[in-house]
Write an enzyme that holds these catalytic residues in place. Structure first.
Site, PDB file in Angstrom:
ATOM      1  N   ARG A 168      54.328  55.766  41.491  1.00 17.88           N
ATOM      2  CA  ARG A 168      52.976  55.398  41.017  1.00 17.88           C
ATOM      3  C   ARG A 168      52.146  54.678  42.088  1.00 17.88           C
ATOM      4  O   ARG A 168      50.922  54.659  42.013  1.00 17.88           O
ATOM      5  CB  ARG A 168      53.056  54.528  39.756  1.00 17.88           C
ATOM      6  CG  ARG A 168      53.660  53.158  39.999  1.00 17.88           C
ATOM      7  CD  ARG A 168      53.699  52.347  38.730  1.00 17.88           C
ATOM      8  NE  ARG A 168      54.508  51.155  38.919  1.00 17.88           N
ATOM      9  CZ  ARG A 168      54.400  50.074  38.166  1.00 17.88           C
ATOM     10  NH1 ARG A 168      53.548  50.045  37.174  1.00 17.88           N
ATOM     11  NH2 ARG A 168      55.177  49.042  38.398  1.00 17.88           N
ATOM     12  N   ARG A 195      29.403  43.397  30.491  1.00 20.64           N
ATOM     13  CA  ARG A 195      29.647  44.751  30.993  1.00 20.64           C
ATOM     14  C   ARG A 195      28.530  45.724  30.647  1.00 20.64           C
ATOM     15  O   ARG A 195      28.503  46.852  31.161  1.00 20.64           O
ATOM     16  CB  ARG A 195      30.989  45.260  30.462  1.00 20.64           C
ATOM     17  CG  ARG A 195      32.153  44.374  30.850  1.00 20.64           C
ATOM     18  CD  ARG A 195      32.199  44.091  32.341  1.00 20.64           C
ATOM     19  NE  ARG A 195      33.370  43.298  32.701  1.00 20.64           N
ATOM     20  CZ  ARG A 195      33.811  43.153  33.925  1.00 20.64           C
ATOM     21  NH1 ARG A 195      33.173  43.721  34.935  1.00 20.64           N
ATOM     22  NH2 ARG A 195      34.869  42.402  34.165  1.00 20.64           N
TER      23      ARG A 195
HETATM   24  C1  LIG Z   1      28.733  42.319  37.395  1.00 15.79           C
HETATM   25  C2  LIG Z   1      30.121  41.741  37.522  1.00 15.79           C
HETATM   26  C3  LIG Z   1      30.701  41.609  38.763  1.00 15.79           C
HETATM   27  C4  LIG Z   1      31.986  41.062  38.893  1.00 15.79           C
HETATM   28  N1  LIG Z   1      32.552  40.973  40.143  1.00 15.79           N
HETATM   29  C5  LIG Z   1      33.779  40.450  40.276  1.00 15.79           C
HETATM   30  C6  LIG Z   1      34.404  40.340  41.565  1.00 15.79           C
HETATM   31  O1  LIG Z   1      33.835  40.711  42.569  1.00 15.79           O
HETATM   32  N2  LIG Z   1      35.650  39.806  41.648  1.00 15.79           N
HETATM   33  C7  LIG Z   1      36.307  39.359  40.538  1.00 15.79           C
HETATM   34  O2  LIG Z   1      37.422  38.848  40.680  1.00 15.79           O
HETATM   35  N3  LIG Z   1      35.757  39.467  39.316  1.00 15.79           N
HETATM   36  C8  LIG Z   1      34.529  40.001  39.149  1.00 15.79           C
HETATM   37  N4  LIG Z   1      33.980  40.128  37.902  1.00 15.79           N
HETATM   38  C9  LIG Z   1      34.778  39.713  36.736  1.00 15.79           C
HETATM   39  C10 LIG Z   1      34.328  38.337  36.207  1.00 15.79           C
HETATM   40  O3  LIG Z   1      34.522  37.321  37.180  1.00 15.79           O
HETATM   41  C11 LIG Z   1      35.125  37.971  34.950  1.00 15.79           C
HETATM   42  O4  LIG Z   1      36.501  37.864  35.279  1.00 15.79           O
HETATM   43  C12 LIG Z   1      35.003  39.010  33.839  1.00 15.79           C
HETATM   44  O5  LIG Z   1      33.673  39.414  33.674  1.00 15.79           O
HETATM   45  C13 LIG Z   1      35.511  38.414  32.534  1.00 15.79           C
HETATM   46  O6  LIG Z   1      34.565  37.470  32.113  1.00 15.79           O
HETATM   47  P1  LIG Z   1      34.976  36.084  31.480  1.00 15.79           P
HETATM   48  O7  LIG Z   1      35.947  35.333  32.308  1.00 15.79           O
HETATM   49  O8  LIG Z   1      33.673  35.391  31.131  1.00 15.79           O
HETATM   50  O9  LIG Z   1      35.656  36.608  30.096  1.00 15.79           O
HETATM   51  P2  LIG Z   1      36.869  36.013  29.282  1.00 15.79           P
HETATM   52  O10 LIG Z   1      38.080  35.938  30.096  1.00 15.79           O
HETATM   53  O11 LIG Z   1      36.964  36.857  28.031  1.00 15.79           O
HETATM   54  O12 LIG Z   1      36.398  34.572  28.919  1.00 15.79           O
HETATM   55  C14 LIG Z   1      35.317  34.364  27.991  1.00 15.79           C
HETATM   56  C15 LIG Z   1      34.758  32.967  28.228  1.00 15.79           C
HETATM   57  O13 LIG Z   1      35.762  31.996  27.894  1.00 15.79           O
HETATM   58  C16 LIG Z   1      35.677  30.918  28.809  1.00 15.79           C
HETATM   59  N5  LIG Z   1      36.923  30.862  29.587  1.00 15.79           N
HETATM   60  C17 LIG Z   1      37.904  31.813  29.641  1.00 15.79           C
HETATM   61  N6  LIG Z   1      38.913  31.419  30.426  1.00 15.79           N
HETATM   62  C18 LIG Z   1      38.563  30.198  30.892  1.00 15.79           C
HETATM   63  C19 LIG Z   1      39.186  29.283  31.765  1.00 15.79           C
HETATM   64  N7  LIG Z   1      40.372  29.542  32.341  1.00 15.79           N
HETATM   65  N8  LIG Z   1      38.554  28.141  32.023  1.00 15.79           N
HETATM   66  C20 LIG Z   1      37.355  27.840  31.487  1.00 15.79           C
HETATM   67  N9  LIG Z   1      36.690  28.685  30.652  1.00 15.79           N
HETATM   68  C21 LIG Z   1      37.294  29.841  30.357  1.00 15.79           C
HETATM   69  C22 LIG Z   1      34.477  31.179  29.705  1.00 15.79           C
HETATM   70  O14 LIG Z   1      33.350  30.587  29.139  1.00 15.79           O
HETATM   71  C23 LIG Z   1      34.365  32.676  29.672  1.00 15.79           C
HETATM   72  O15 LIG Z   1      33.065  33.166  29.982  1.00 15.79           O
HETATM   73  C24 LIG Z   1      32.702  40.652  37.750  1.00 15.79           C
HETATM   74  C25 LIG Z   1      32.103  40.798  36.485  1.00 15.79           C
HETATM   75  C26 LIG Z   1      30.837  41.339  36.357  1.00 15.79           C
HETATM   76  C27 LIG Z   1      30.229  41.485  34.968  1.00 15.79           C
END
Ligand SMILES: Cc1cc2nc3c(=O)[nH]c(=O)nc-3n(C[C@H](O)[C@H](O)[C@H](O)COP(=O)(O)OP(=O)(O)OC[C@H]3O[C@@H](n4cnc5c(N)ncnc54)[C@H](O)[C@@H]3O)c2cc1C
Length: 245
Positions: A168, A195
């Protein structure tokens, strides 16, 4: 890419009646959408508002919940989807969503990927016949290489699981996969907002649009605030005035 809503939370009305008899009421939400009813029951317990509810029924009630950002109420509504024919590139982005999400994905250690398909990200992008042919050849070569590695290691006597685990590593990132995802309404909303953004990758934005289609059918009062603007690539940007409730 195919998106199936395969399960969701359901209220159990006879035990809800037993519970509400303690409040000396027998409240029934006006919605015909069962998932929304759960959110309304959960919200009304916070302020003991089963008796003499304000006019407007479930629609007005849940709109106010979204407006106020009373998001925990939405966590009681859970939806399970099966996503088929999306790339591992896309699922790698998908599984970054942690809060309230659960995943079960097709295993490349156990499942044979010899007949793999690769998701085409070039929708609407003209690259010419020559490059298209090169891509086709490259995918065919990947399949051949995968089969060659599997056959060789099997002949050497390695376990099938070990064989596929090794082979894989040489598959393309765009390989088509299948994943079952469960999350609550609050988490799905956050997914749709991040997204469905114009800055997100096209494939996951397409996924977000398809998920929104299903969620709107099932729970219009929990997702009906989203607006969509076509981006000219077969997807729409998804926005709302009530972000991250
Ligand atoms: C346009 C775009 C570009 C991106 N580019 C990159 C990239 O270049 N590299 C990369 O690695 N990722 C990238 N991401 C991914 C992004 O960093 C997030 O990992 C992903 O969108 C999940 O979002 P989230 O952590 O808000 O969601 P979830 O994990 O579902 O979390 C939801 C919410 O819960 C809270 N939360 C969750 N976990 C924690 C924690 N540990 N501590 C504090 N609060 C928490 C936050 O408020 C968070 O917004 C990108 C995302 C987007 C939409």
């Amino acid at each position: 890419m195919e998106v199936y809503l395969i399960a969701k939370s359901q209220p159990i009305y006879h035990t809800i009646s037993q519970w509400l008899s303690k409040h000396h009421v027998d409240y029934k939400p006006t919605t015909t959408h069962s998932t929304e009813a759960i959110a309304e029951y959960a919200g009304r317990v916070c302020y003991d508002s089963f008796a003499n509810p304000r006019p407007g029924g479930t629609q007005a009630y849940l709109q106010n919940i979204l407006k106020q950002g009373h998001g925990s109420v939405l966590e009681h509504c859970v939806y399970t989807f099966a996503f088929v024919g999306l790339s591992r590139v896309c699922t790698h982005e998908l599984v970054r969503h942690r809060a309230g999400f659960s995943y079960s994905q097709r295993s490349q250690r156990y499942c044979d990927e010899g007949c793999m398909n690769v998701v085409d990200p070039l929708q609407g992008i003209e690259i010419g016949d020559k490059l298209r042919e090169e891509i086709r050849e490259c995918i065919d070569k990947s399949r051949e290489l995968y089969d060659k590695i599997c056959s060789l290691l099997e002949r050497e006597g390695y376990q099938r699981k070990v064989v596929r685990s090794v082979a894989r590593y040489f598959l393309p990132q765009g390989i088509s996969t299948e994943i079952v995802v469960t999350a609550n309404a609050r988490s799905w909303r956050h997914f749709l907002e991040t997204r469905g953004s114009r800055h997100a990758d096209r494939e996951i934005r397409l996924l977000a649009n398809k998920v929104l289609d299903k969620l709107l059918e099932d729970s219009p009062n929990l997702f009906g605030d989203y607006k969509r603007e076509p981006l000219g690539d077969g997807t729409c940007e998804i926005t709302t005035e009530w972000e991250k409730v």
